[in-house]
Scaffold this active site. Structure first.
Site, PDB file in Angstrom:
ATOM      1  N   TYR A  49       0.678  13.863 -13.884  1.00  0.00           N
ATOM      2  CA  TYR A  49       0.198  12.739 -13.081  1.00  0.00           C
ATOM      3  C   TYR A  49       0.227  11.449 -13.903  1.00  0.00           C
ATOM      4  CZ  TYR A  49      -1.493  16.001  -9.478  1.00  0.00           C
ATOM      5  OH  TYR A  49      -1.586  16.951  -8.495  1.00  0.00           O
ATOM      6  N   LEU A 220      -6.405  13.885   3.602  1.00  0.00           N
ATOM      7  CA  LEU A 220      -6.709  12.709   4.425  1.00  0.00           C
ATOM      8  C   LEU A 220      -5.484  12.194   5.168  1.00  0.00           C
ATOM      9  CD1 LEU A 220      -9.124  10.771   2.040  1.00  0.00           C
ATOM     10  CD2 LEU A 220      -9.719  11.920   4.181  1.00  0.00           C
TER      11      LEU A 220
END
Length: 313
Positions: A49, A220
Site C-alpha cells: 500500500y 462502501l
C-alpha cells in the site's frame, strides 16, 4: 468476529517513491483517532500500500502515541510484488518472500508482531508446504499470531489448510451492495443468470462453516450510493442512492451505516473494511452494528433488488 475494520490503504500519500511527509503522518493520526472513536480496533495494511508508505506513516503514529499498540490489533498482507523484475505485477508466496516481506512490514509499522497476516492473492507457483513452513517460523518467532488469506476461494483455502498447523481465521474479499457476486452466487444456482458472475460458489458457506471471518473490502461501494456522484450513474445506482438516503433518514443514521449494516446483517458475520481517510466518513460508519440489527428483512431485500436493477429469481 463481526466488527468494523479500518483499511489503511489510503494513508501515506502517493503510489510513487516520493517520500511521505509530516502532513501525511498528521492525516494518518486523524484517521486512526476517528477510527478509535468509532469503536474500531483492527487496522488493515498490506506491504504494497502506497509503496510501503501506508505502513510507514502508521508506524510513526504508533511510535508517537503512548499505549496505542496495546489498544489495537494490526493485520498486514504479503504476496504481491509491484514493478519488480520487469513486471508491473506478479505474485510471490515463496518461503523466503513471505519471511522477507513480513520483516519489512514489522520495521515500517514499528512493532514486534502483527496480530494477523493475510496472504494477499493466490500464487499459482506457491508450494503449500513452503507457505506452511514460513508461517510456522513466523509464529514460532512471535512475529505473527494468526493467519488469514485474501481473494481466495474455498478450494484454495482448503488446499492450503491441509498443510498448515494453524487455522485460517479470515478471508478478505470485495463485498458490497455494488459488488454482489458473493451474494448472487447464493441464489442463482440452476439459473441462467449465474453466468454473469464469476464468484466461486460455496466460498461464503465454506468460510461460515469453518469459522473463517469474511472481511469485506470496498464495503462502501466507493461512495457510489453516498455522494460520490458517478459520472454516468446507471438507473439502478441512482435509485439505490435515493433508497439509501431514505433509509438513513428513517433510521436516524448515515448512508454509510446503512451500507455497512446491510453487509453485517448477513448471517455469515461479515466484517466490513472502511477505507476512507476522511474522519467525518469514518465517524459516519460507527452506527453500522446498530443498523444491522434494526434493518428489516424487507428493507434488506429492497436494497439488494434495487441495486441489482431487477428482481431476484
Amino acid at each position: 468476529m463481526q466488527e468494523l475494520i479500518y483499511g489503511c490503504m489510503g494513508l501515506g500519500g502517493s503510489w510513487t517513491d516520493e517520500p511521505h511527509g509530516p502532513g501525511h503522518v498528521d492525516e494518518a493520526a486523524a484517521a486512526v483517532q476517528a477510527a478509535l472513536d468509532a469503536g474500531i480496533t483492527l487496522f488493515d495494511h498490506a506491504d504494497i500500500y502506497r509503496n510501503g508508505k501506508s505502513e510507514a506513516v502508521f508506524g510513526e503514529v504508533l511510535a508517537g502515541t503512548a499505549g496505542l499498540r496495546d489498544r489495537i490489533r494490526l493485520q498486514t498482507k504479503c504476496g504481491i510484488r509491484l514493478n519488480e523484475r520487469g513486471l508491473q505485477t506478479h505474485y510471490d508466496l515463496s518461503r523466503d518472500a513471505i519471511l522477507e516481506r513480513v520483516d519489512g512490514s514489522l520495521r515500517r509499522l514499528r512493532t514486534d508482531y502483527v496480530d494477523v497476516l493475510l496472504l494477499h492473492r493466490p500464487d499459482p507457483l506457491a508450494d503449500p508446504a513452503e507457505v506452511a513452513s514460513a508461517v510456522g517460523q513466523l509464529m514460532s518467532e512471535g512475529k505473527v499470531r494468526h493467519l488469514g488469506v485474501s481473494n481466495m476461494s474455498a478450494a484454495q483455502i482448503e488446499a492450503l489448510q491441509d498443510r498448515l498447523e494453524t487455522p485460517v481465521v479470515a478471508n478478505q474479499l470485495e463485498m458490497s451492495l455494488l459488488k454482489r457476486a458473493w451474494l448472487e452466487s447464493q441464489v442463482l444456482v440452476n439459473h441462467a443468470e449465474h453466468l454473469d458472475y464469476s464468484f466461486p460458489h460455496g466460498t461464503v458457506e465454506y468460510c461460515t462453516r469453518n469459522n473463517i471471518t469474511l472481511q469485506a473490502y470496498g464495503s462502501l461501494a466507493r461512495g457510489t450510493y453516498t455522494g460520490a456522484e458517478p459520472e454516468n450513474p446507471t438507473t439502478a445506482e441512482a435509485a439505490t442512492a435515493r433508497l439509501v438516503a431514505g433509509l438513513a433518514e428513517q433510521h436516524n443514521t448515515t448512508g454509510e451505516a446503512i451500507l455497512l449494516g446491510w453487509l453485517m446483517k448477513h448471517p455469515a458475520g461479515i466484517a466490513p473494511v472502511v477505507g476512507t481517510v476522511n474522519p467525518r466518513r469514518i465517524s459516519a460508519c460507527s452506527d453500522a452494528p446498530r443498523v444491522a440489527q434494526a434493518l428489516s428483512r424487507a428493507d434488506w431485500y429492497r436494497l439488494w433488488v434495487t441495486a441489482r436493477g431487477s428482481n431476484i429469481p
